[in-house]
Design a protein around this motif. Sequence first.
Motif, mmCIF file in Angstrom:
data_model
loop_
_atom_site.group_PDB
_atom_site.id
_atom_site.type_symbol
_atom_site.label_atom_id
_atom_site.label_comp_id
_atom_site.label_asym_id
_atom_site.label_seq_id
_atom_site.Cartn_x
_atom_site.Cartn_y
_atom_site.Cartn_z
ATOM 1 N N MET A 189 -2.338 -0.174 -13.521
ATOM 2 C CA MET A 189 -3.232 0.466 -12.574
ATOM 3 C C MET A 189 -4.300 -0.512 -12.098
ATOM 4 O O MET A 189 -4.662 -0.512 -10.938
ATOM 5 C CB MET A 189 -3.857 1.700 -13.215
ATOM 6 C CG MET A 189 -4.874 2.363 -12.359
ATOM 7 S SD MET A 189 -4.500 4.083 -12.198
ATOM 8 C CE MET A 189 -5.817 4.600 -11.195
ATOM 9 N N ASN A 190 -4.787 -1.342 -12.993
ATOM 10 C CA ASN A 190 -5.800 -2.324 -12.641
ATOM 11 C C ASN A 190 -5.302 -3.276 -11.557
ATOM 12 O O ASN A 190 -6.042 -3.635 -10.653
ATOM 13 C CB ASN A 190 -6.206 -3.108 -13.887
ATOM 14 C CG ASN A 190 -7.698 -3.321 -13.977
ATOM 15 O OD1 ASN A 190 -8.439 -2.858 -13.134
ATOM 16 N ND2 ASN A 190 -8.107 -4.028 -15.005
ATOM 17 N N VAL A 191 -4.035 -3.682 -11.658
ATOM 18 C CA VAL A 191 -3.448 -4.581 -10.670
ATOM 19 C C VAL A 191 -3.394 -3.904 -9.309
ATOM 20 O O VAL A 191 -3.699 -4.510 -8.281
ATOM 21 C CB VAL A 191 -2.040 -5.030 -11.111
ATOM 22 C CG1 VAL A 191 -1.350 -5.815 -10.030
ATOM 23 C CG2 VAL A 191 -2.122 -5.832 -12.399
ATOM 24 N N LYS A 192 -3.033 -2.628 -9.289
ATOM 25 C CA LYS A 192 -2.942 -1.882 -8.040
ATOM 26 C C LYS A 192 -4.314 -1.790 -7.363
ATOM 27 O O LYS A 192 -4.441 -1.980 -6.158
ATOM 28 C CB LYS A 192 -2.374 -0.484 -8.295
ATOM 29 C CG LYS A 192 -2.081 0.282 -7.035
ATOM 30 C CD LYS A 192 -1.411 1.600 -7.350
ATOM 31 C CE LYS A 192 -1.070 2.344 -6.075
ATOM 32 N NZ LYS A 192 -0.400 3.610 -6.345
ATOM 33 N N ILE A 193 -5.340 -1.528 -8.147
ATOM 34 C CA ILE A 193 -6.696 -1.448 -7.599
ATOM 35 C C ILE A 193 -7.111 -2.806 -7.046
ATOM 36 O O ILE A 193 -7.678 -2.901 -5.959
ATOM 37 C CB ILE A 193 -7.701 -0.964 -8.673
ATOM 38 C CG1 ILE A 193 -7.421 0.505 -9.008
ATOM 39 C CG2 ILE A 193 -9.133 -1.145 -8.207
ATOM 40 C CD1 ILE A 193 -8.201 1.040 -10.182
ATOM 41 N N ASN A 194 -6.802 -3.879 -7.765
ATOM 42 C CA ASN A 194 -7.135 -5.223 -7.324
ATOM 43 C C ASN A 194 -6.445 -5.553 -6.004
ATOM 44 O O ASN A 194 -7.056 -6.100 -5.096
ATOM 45 C CB ASN A 194 -6.769 -6.249 -8.397
ATOM 46 C CG ASN A 194 -7.382 -7.606 -8.140
ATOM 47 O OD1 ASN A 194 -8.402 -7.712 -7.470
ATOM 48 N ND2 ASN A 194 -6.754 -8.623 -8.670
ATOM 49 N N VAL A 195 -5.166 -5.213 -5.881
ATOM 50 C CA VAL A 195 -4.427 -5.461 -4.642
ATOM 51 C C VAL A 195 -5.034 -4.658 -3.503
ATOM 52 O O VAL A 195 -5.181 -5.163 -2.388
ATOM 53 C CB VAL A 195 -2.923 -5.122 -4.822
ATOM 54 C CG1 VAL A 195 -2.194 -5.143 -3.489
ATOM 55 C CG2 VAL A 195 -2.278 -6.093 -5.801
ATOM 56 N N MET A 196 -5.409 -3.430 -3.777
ATOM 57 C CA MET A 196 -6.027 -2.602 -2.752
ATOM 58 C C MET A 196 -7.355 -3.204 -2.307
ATOM 59 O O MET A 196 -7.673 -3.205 -1.114
ATOM 60 C CB MET A 196 -6.214 -1.173 -3.251
ATOM 61 C CG MET A 196 -4.902 -0.410 -3.389
ATOM 62 S SD MET A 196 -5.061 1.206 -4.165
ATOM 63 C CE MET A 196 -6.296 2.001 -3.174
ATOM 64 N N ASN A 197 -8.134 -3.727 -3.259
ATOM 65 C CA ASN A 197 -9.409 -4.364 -2.923
ATOM 66 C C ASN A 197 -9.184 -5.602 -2.062
ATOM 67 O O ASN A 197 -9.932 -5.845 -1.115
ATOM 68 C CB ASN A 197 -10.182 -4.741 -4.187
ATOM 69 C CG ASN A 197 -10.745 -3.529 -4.896
ATOM 70 O OD1 ASN A 197 -10.887 -2.467 -4.307
ATOM 71 N ND2 ASN A 197 -11.048 -3.694 -6.169
ATOM 72 N N ILE A 198 -8.178 -6.379 -2.389
ATOM 73 C CA ILE A 198 -7.872 -7.574 -1.617
ATOM 74 C C ILE A 198 -7.477 -7.192 -0.195
ATOM 75 O O ILE A 198 -7.963 -7.769 0.775
ATOM 76 C CB ILE A 198 -6.754 -8.401 -2.296
ATOM 77 C CG1 ILE A 198 -7.292 -9.042 -3.578
ATOM 78 C CG2 ILE A 198 -6.190 -9.462 -1.349
ATOM 79 C CD1 ILE A 198 -6.236 -9.710 -4.428
ATOM 80 N N GLU A 199 -6.605 -6.200 -0.076
ATOM 81 C CA GLU A 199 -6.163 -5.768 1.254
ATOM 82 C C GLU A 199 -7.324 -5.203 2.068
ATOM 83 O O GLU A 199 -7.439 -5.456 3.259
ATOM 84 C CB GLU A 199 -5.026 -4.744 1.138
ATOM 85 C CG GLU A 199 -3.751 -5.309 0.542
ATOM 86 C CD GLU A 199 -3.227 -6.540 1.267
ATOM 87 O OE1 GLU A 199 -3.201 -6.531 2.516
ATOM 88 O OE2 GLU A 199 -2.860 -7.509 0.587
#
Length: 82
Positions: free
Chosen positions: A1-11
Amino acid sequence: MNVKINVMNIESTKLELMHLLLQTQKESLLAKLKKVFEEEQTDWWYDLSEQEQKDIEIGLSQADNKDYIDDHEAMKRFKKWN
């Protein structure tokens, strides 16, 4: 889940930066941004280990001296091993 949030923040950050980039008319700012991107680009060669660089240099030297076998001959040899 942490990775998904990080990717969303980057996008999200990328979209925000694109919006700001499209809105600006400041040439000096665009030049600075371009310079940042150019400085961040690294040549893949420097990511290789010293041994990998040496091996590539040896291969290039062999190719320059025509010290190699062509791909058809290599495939013939490979098929013999199977």
